[in-house]
Design a protein around this motif. Sequence first.
Motif, PDB file in Angstrom:
ATOM      1  N   ILE A 142       0.503  -3.328 -12.566  1.00 15.94           N
ATOM      2  CA  ILE A 142       1.554  -2.340 -12.375  1.00 15.94           C
ATOM      3  C   ILE A 142       2.570  -2.471 -13.502  1.00 15.94           C
ATOM      4  N   SER A 150       0.315   2.179 -12.659  1.00 16.65           N
ATOM      5  CA  SER A 150      -0.680   1.293 -12.040  1.00 16.65           C
ATOM      6  C   SER A 150      -2.050   1.525 -12.647  1.00 16.65           C
ATOM      7  N   PRO A 166      -5.510   3.688  -4.951  1.00 21.14           N
ATOM      8  CA  PRO A 166      -4.795   4.900  -4.551  1.00 21.14           C
ATOM      9  C   PRO A 166      -5.371   6.130  -5.245  1.00 21.14           C
ATOM     10  N   ARG A 170      -3.307   5.950  -9.053  1.00 22.53           N
ATOM     11  CA  ARG A 170      -1.882   6.089  -9.356  1.00 22.53           C
ATOM     12  C   ARG A 170      -1.016   5.717  -8.152  1.00 22.53           C
ATOM     13  N   LEU A 171      -0.357   4.590  -8.247  1.00 22.83           N
ATOM     14  CA  LEU A 171       0.496   4.096  -7.171  1.00 22.83           C
ATOM     15  C   LEU A 171       1.691   5.012  -6.936  1.00 22.83           C
ATOM     16  N   HIS A 172       2.172   5.653  -7.991  1.00 23.39           N
ATOM     17  CA  HIS A 172       3.371   6.488  -7.844  1.00 23.39           C
ATOM     18  C   HIS A 172       3.128   7.683  -6.932  1.00 23.39           C
ATOM     19  N   LEU A 234       2.057  -1.925  -1.739  1.00 24.98           N
ATOM     20  CA  LEU A 234       0.908  -2.403  -2.512  1.00 24.98           C
ATOM     21  C   LEU A 234       0.013  -3.343  -1.705  1.00 24.98           C
ATOM     22  N   LEU A 237      -3.317  -2.145  -0.113  1.00 23.72           N
ATOM     23  CA  LEU A 237      -4.271  -1.760  -1.153  1.00 23.72           C
ATOM     24  C   LEU A 237      -4.956  -2.990  -1.744  1.00 23.72           C
TER      25      LEU A 237
END
Length: 311
Positions: A142, A150, A166, A170-172, A234, A237
């Motif tokens: 990240i 990410s 994700p 993309r974590l955002h 997070l 995941l």
Amino acid sequence: MRPGDRTVVSVLEVGGTHATAASVDIETRGLRLGRSFREEVDGDGSAEEILSALLRCAAHLPAPGVSRWAVALPGPFDYERGIGRYEGVGKFDALRGFDLRAALTASLPGAITVSFWNDADAFVLGEWWAGAARGHRSVAGITLGTGVGSCFLRDGRILRHGPGVPPEGRLHALRYADKPLEETVSRRALRRAYARAAGTSPPDVREIARRARHGDRAAASVFAETFSALGRVLGPLLAAFEPTVLVVGGAIAGAWDLVAEPLRTGLTEADPARNRRIAITPAHQPDQAPLLGAAHLATACDEPRRRSASR
């Protein structure tokens, strides 16, 4: 590449406040980074101002005998077409709809091809190649700065879907407390949270970190709450993805002493048994990794074309 082959990629790494340029010499045995050069970039500036800053940065490189440029920058961005998709993300709004590929191709020294890559992908690949993730088969990474970047790797390949990954990697894109994650974890979110807690105008993150280290309870609380929240998002995941290492980069990772403990706490809330086994580490090559990774991506992308042309 055949034994003895080598090529040079000119790389620009673009952040919300800076740009870095370097030449990366790619040989059969690895990547070698030449001297790098840095210029300030105003992420709130006009498209012309942003473009001028990138070109000033690129102009520091020696006159290239190559025609390949790789540009690593954050999303939302149409990386295939080279067009910005920024809107309301706290940076680069002026690049929305702007054809950065055409502008750079016309102006960069020696440019014939300009490829664009997500900066978090480039960073994590660079750390896998020559940094904190070297030797690991399963890697999550990240970046913490103007937003949250990410990347999820397995055997050096970027994954966009699968258990624990994700959407698009993309974590955002995820949410926390019924809001986009970056409303809680980002440079602007940290500043806003501190201003609200302290009842003052918001200093930059570096100053908030300094105050936290000197006993400012509001500053320390903001860091603790922000990064335990990130860990809680997070954690599930990573429990599913099962990386052996989580690498953290970006400007805010410079306050690692304030980030590491709450991040680990949030991660272990989700699955203590699995997530405690994950090595959590700051980047070993925070400045070089995105440059190396972008060059690696650019040449890996060209490899199928070279094989096709040689038939």
